[in-house]
Design a protein around this motif. Structure first.
Motif, PDB file in Angstrom:
ATOM      1  N   ASN A 166       1.518  13.461  -3.858  1.00 50.59           N
ATOM      2  CA  ASN A 166       1.020  12.604  -2.773  1.00 50.59           C
ATOM      3  C   ASN A 166       2.110  11.629  -2.329  1.00 50.59           C
ATOM      4  O   ASN A 166       2.068  11.085  -1.233  1.00 50.59           O
ATOM      5  CB  ASN A 166      -0.245  11.831  -3.199  1.00 50.59           C
TER       6      ASN A 166
ATOM      7  N   VAL B 160      -8.257   3.845  -2.700  1.00 44.31           N
ATOM      8  CA  VAL B 160      -7.102   3.778  -3.594  1.00 44.31           C
ATOM      9  C   VAL B 160      -6.728   5.202  -3.990  1.00 44.31           C
ATOM     10  O   VAL B 160      -7.446   6.146  -3.683  1.00 44.31           O
ATOM     11  CB  VAL B 160      -7.456   2.972  -4.868  1.00 44.31           C
ATOM     12  N   THR B 161      -5.631   5.323  -4.704  1.00 49.00           N
ATOM     13  CA  THR B 161      -5.331   6.624  -5.294  1.00 49.00           C
ATOM     14  C   THR B 161      -5.955   6.638  -6.690  1.00 49.00           C
ATOM     15  O   THR B 161      -6.619   5.681  -7.095  1.00 49.00           O
ATOM     16  CB  THR B 161      -3.813   6.893  -5.296  1.00 49.00           C
TER      17      THR B 161
ATOM     18  N   GLY C 251       5.892  10.360  -1.183  1.00 47.86           N
ATOM     19  CA  GLY C 251       6.963  10.892  -0.338  1.00 47.86           C
ATOM     20  C   GLY C 251       8.098   9.902  -0.359  1.00 47.86           C
ATOM     21  O   GLY C 251       8.090   8.925   0.370  1.00 47.86           O
TER      22      GLY C 251
ATOM     23  N   LEU D 185      -2.972   0.216  -4.018  1.00 47.42           N
ATOM     24  CA  LEU D 185      -3.609   1.529  -4.135  1.00 47.42           C
ATOM     25  C   LEU D 185      -3.922   1.852  -5.591  1.00 47.42           C
ATOM     26  O   LEU D 185      -4.367   2.959  -5.911  1.00 47.42           O
ATOM     27  CB  LEU D 185      -2.693   2.622  -3.559  1.00 47.42           C
TER      28      LEU D 185
ATOM     29  N   TRP E 124       0.831  -1.213   0.000  1.00 50.08           N
ATOM     30  CA  TRP E 124       0.000   0.000   0.000  1.00 50.08           C
ATOM     31  C   TRP E 124       0.867   1.266   0.000  1.00 50.08           C
ATOM     32  O   TRP E 124       0.529   2.246   0.647  1.00 50.08           O
ATOM     33  CB  TRP E 124      -0.917   0.019   1.225  1.00 50.08           C
ATOM     34  N   GLY E 125       1.979   1.225  -0.698  1.00 48.14           N
ATOM     35  CA  GLY E 125       2.873   2.383  -0.712  1.00 48.14           C
ATOM     36  C   GLY E 125       3.806   2.366   0.491  1.00 48.14           C
ATOM     37  O   GLY E 125       3.713   1.484   1.360  1.00 48.14           O
ATOM     38  N   ASP E 126       4.732   3.316   0.490  1.00 50.87           N
ATOM     39  CA  ASP E 126       5.703   3.452   1.586  1.00 50.87           C
ATOM     40  C   ASP E 126       6.579   2.212   1.767  1.00 50.87           C
ATOM     41  O   ASP E 126       7.002   1.894   2.881  1.00 50.87           O
ATOM     42  CB  ASP E 126       4.990   3.776   2.920  1.00 50.87           C
TER      43      ASP E 126
ATOM     44  N   LEU F  96     -11.808   8.711   2.509  1.00 50.60           N
ATOM     45  CA  LEU F  96     -10.771   7.804   2.006  1.00 50.60           C
ATOM     46  C   LEU F  96      -9.442   8.022   2.718  1.00 50.60           C
ATOM     47  O   LEU F  96      -8.567   7.164   2.681  1.00 50.60           O
ATOM     48  CB  LEU F  96     -10.558   8.033   0.498  1.00 50.60           C
TER      49      LEU F  96
ATOM     50  N   THR G 249      -7.419  10.714   1.922  1.00 49.99           N
ATOM     51  CA  THR G 249      -6.465  11.127   0.883  1.00 49.99           C
ATOM     52  C   THR G 249      -5.383  12.004   1.502  1.00 49.99           C
ATOM     53  O   THR G 249      -5.523  12.472   2.633  1.00 49.99           O
ATOM     54  CB  THR G 249      -7.158  11.939  -0.247  1.00 49.99           C
ATOM     55  N   THR G 250      -4.353  12.250   0.715  1.00 50.66           N
ATOM     56  CA  THR G 250      -3.277  13.118   1.221  1.00 50.66           C
ATOM     57  C   THR G 250      -3.660  14.595   1.090  1.00 50.66           C
ATOM     58  O   THR G 250      -2.903  15.460   1.509  1.00 50.66           O
ATOM     59  CB  THR G 250      -1.969  12.869   0.442  1.00 50.66           C
ATOM     60  N   GLY G 251      -4.816  14.857   0.475  1.00 55.13           N
ATOM     61  CA  GLY G 251      -5.281  16.244   0.375  1.00 55.13           C
ATOM     62  C   GLY G 251      -4.499  17.069  -0.634  1.00 55.13           C
ATOM     63  O   GLY G 251      -4.478  18.295  -0.573  1.00 55.13           O
TER      64      GLY G 251
ATOM     65  N   GLY H 141      -6.999  13.171  -6.913  1.00 56.25           N
ATOM     66  CA  GLY H 141      -8.221  12.635  -7.529  1.00 56.25           C
ATOM     67  C   GLY H 141      -8.855  13.641  -8.484  1.00 56.25           C
ATOM     68  O   GLY H 141      -9.048  13.338  -9.674  1.00 56.25           O
TER      69      GLY H 141
ATOM     70  N   VAL I 215      -1.574   3.705   5.076  1.00 58.59           N
ATOM     71  CA  VAL I 215      -1.930   5.004   5.628  1.00 58.59           C
ATOM     72  C   VAL I 215      -3.225   5.446   4.956  1.00 58.59           C
ATOM     73  O   VAL I 215      -3.423   5.196   3.780  1.00 58.59           O
ATOM     74  CB  VAL I 215      -0.756   6.023   5.486  1.00 58.59           C
ATOM     75  N   GLY I 216      -4.122   6.048   5.720  1.00 60.53           N
ATOM     76  CA  GLY I 216      -5.431   6.394   5.167  1.00 60.53           C
ATOM     77  C   GLY I 216      -6.432   5.295   5.477  1.00 60.53           C
ATOM     78  O   GLY I 216      -6.113   4.317   6.165  1.00 60.53           O
ATOM     79  N   GLY I 217      -7.645   5.461   4.930  1.00 59.85           N
ATOM     80  CA  GLY I 217      -8.712   4.512   5.245  1.00 59.85           C
ATOM     81  C   GLY I 217      -8.619   3.244   4.429  1.00 59.85           C
ATOM     82  O   GLY I 217      -7.718   3.075   3.605  1.00 59.85           O
TER      83      GLY I 217
END
Ligand code: IMP
Length: 425
Positions: A38, A231-232, A40, A221, A11-13, A125, A127-129, A133, A266-268
């Motif tokens: 989004n 997901v992204t 990092g 994701l 899921w990333g990272d 969700l 999101t990273t804001g 999306g 991270v996230g929902g």
């Protein structure tokens, strides 16, 4: 030389940044194919830590070209800040190239992202804001603005004003004059970096140079194959590199799946092997599992091999790079999920969404530090057994084992596709 893909298998990272940094030393080009700021990606060299969000991780190693590809979404202000920070830290950014086909993230995308999250309430969700999306929505709705538009600010302004009505109709109060003025300023800084990256990549391939396609986020994701809707909005899997950079499958030689020795999210969204207990806290503390972009604590759990096998399939992973093995050094017992109970029919995201219960195999920990291991043989016996178990389950070899954040803390297996010293600068 062909293209090597480096993708996230969870899921990333997963630590893609440090693996890409390591492999960059054997490459001429590193190219991001999807997502935006989004992501990092962290690269540590000596006492310096670089946190990259849209600029490809190859910039730190000094590859000839760093490409932000057509499949990405780029926030101009964020890019300017990132280039400035890198330059301030002595990193040459003169050959960071933004595809003229990449779409722009504009301030109203960020506002739309935040308001959609507010509307979702408890079902947010997480999101990273960053407006990812809504920027991709504009792309497929054919109402987006591309980086190439910045080469003619008159056209860019017109395109921006054409969006006014629709943006306001979505309840977003935005001063488009101010947005246009800000964009003009940012364009002055970015325009020298905008170019046709498709030709660039093909010229490099023609010259026999290696290209690394750097994935962002992780396979689970992915907008098609991930745990939808949590997901992204981009294609994070290997196929996304082809459509996100513009080359055919014949150029790809290896697909390296980066996987953490345990699981985080991270996230929902559902997470079958999540440990909402002390064990999870220990993984979070030892693994410093806090988001690079948002600072949010990451949810932690045991490695999910069912999901990893799925990632191997949907990406065509040829080799694994496993990271953060050292985080498990203090555990007496380590669990891995090898099946889900009563999953019923359907594809894996549906099984996970239905609340799949993990079935674990457990094995003894190694209770020895691995941070100084520099070869496979240096690893404790039980650590090797753990890694061999993973290889056997998913059916692909582990080529790289990372036991810490430093460049020299990556163990390269004998049959690894790219060594560490091919083109050290
Ligand atoms: P978005 O990409 O900002 O729209 O967020 C959608 C989902 O993807 C959220 O659950 C985020 O936490 C997650 N996400 C996005 N980028 C990353 C990343 O780089 N690492 C881990 N999770 C991410």
């Amino acid at each position: 030389m062909p293209v090597t893909l480096v993708i996230g298998a969870q899921w990333g990272d997963e630590g893609k940044g440090r693996i890409v940094d390591f492999l960059s030393r054997g490459a001429h080009v590193v190219a991001r194919y999807g997502g935006g700021s989004n992501a990092g990606h962290t690269v540590r060299v000596g006492d310096k830590t670089y946190k990259l969000r849209i600029v490809p991780s190859g910039v730190v190693a000094g590859v000839d070209h760093c490409v932000i590809g057509p499949g990405t979404v780029v926030a101009p202000g964020q890019l300017v800040a990132e280039l400035d920070t890198l330059e301030f830290n002595g990193v040459d950014t003169s050959r960071v190239w933004v595809s003229d086909l990449a779409h722009l993230i504009l301030p109203y995308h960020v506002e739309l992202d935040k308001s959609a999250e507010r509307e979702r309430g408890e079902d947010a969700l997480g999101t990273t804001g960053n407006g990812i999306g809504p920027a991709y929505v504009d792309r497929v709705a054919r109402t987006g603005i591309r980086a190439g538009e910045l080469l003619d600010m008159h056209r860019a302004r017109q395109a921006l004003f054409a969006r006014t009505h629709a943006v306001r109709a979505q309840g977003i109060a935005i001063d488009l004059d101010a947005v246009a003025a800000e964009l003009e300023q940012q364009a002055a800084r970015i325009v020298p970096h905008i170019r046709d990256t498709v030709s660039l990549i093909h010229d490099e391939l023609q010259a026999g140079h290696r290209v690394i396609a750097e994935g962002a986020q992780g396979s689970l994701l992915d907008v098609n194959f991930g745990t939808y809707p949590y997901v992204t909005s981009s294609v994070t899997v290997a196929g996304g590199a082809l459509s996100g950079l513009g080359f055919g499958p014949k150029h790809v030689d290896y697909v390296i799946g980066v996987v953490k020795a345990y699981q985080t999210r991270v996230g929902g969204g559902p997470f079958p092997t999540e440990l909402a207990d002390k064990q999870g806290d220990e993984l979070r503390e030892r693994g410093a599992e806090f988001g690079v972009v948002t600072g949010r604590p990451r949810r932690c759990g045991w490695l999910d091999l069912v999901a990893l096998r799925y990632a191997v399939q949907i990406n065509g992973i040829t080799h694994l790079a496993i990271t953060k093995v050292d985080v498990l050094d203090t555990l007496y017992q380590i669990c891995v999920c090898t099946a889900y109970e009563d999953v019923g029919k359907g594809s894996l995201p549906f099984a996970i969404a239905r609340g799949a219960k993990p079935v674990y195999d457990s094995m003894p920990g190694w209770l020895k530090t691995t941070v100084a291991a520099r070869s496979w043989e240096d690893l404790p016996f039980n650590a090797r057994e753990y890694l061999k178990f993973i290889e056997a389950y998913v059916g692909v070899p582990i080529a790289y084992v990372s036991v810490g954040p430093e460049r020299n803390q990556i163990i390269v297996r004998q049959d690894a596709p790219i060594g560490s010293t091919a083109r050290v600068r």
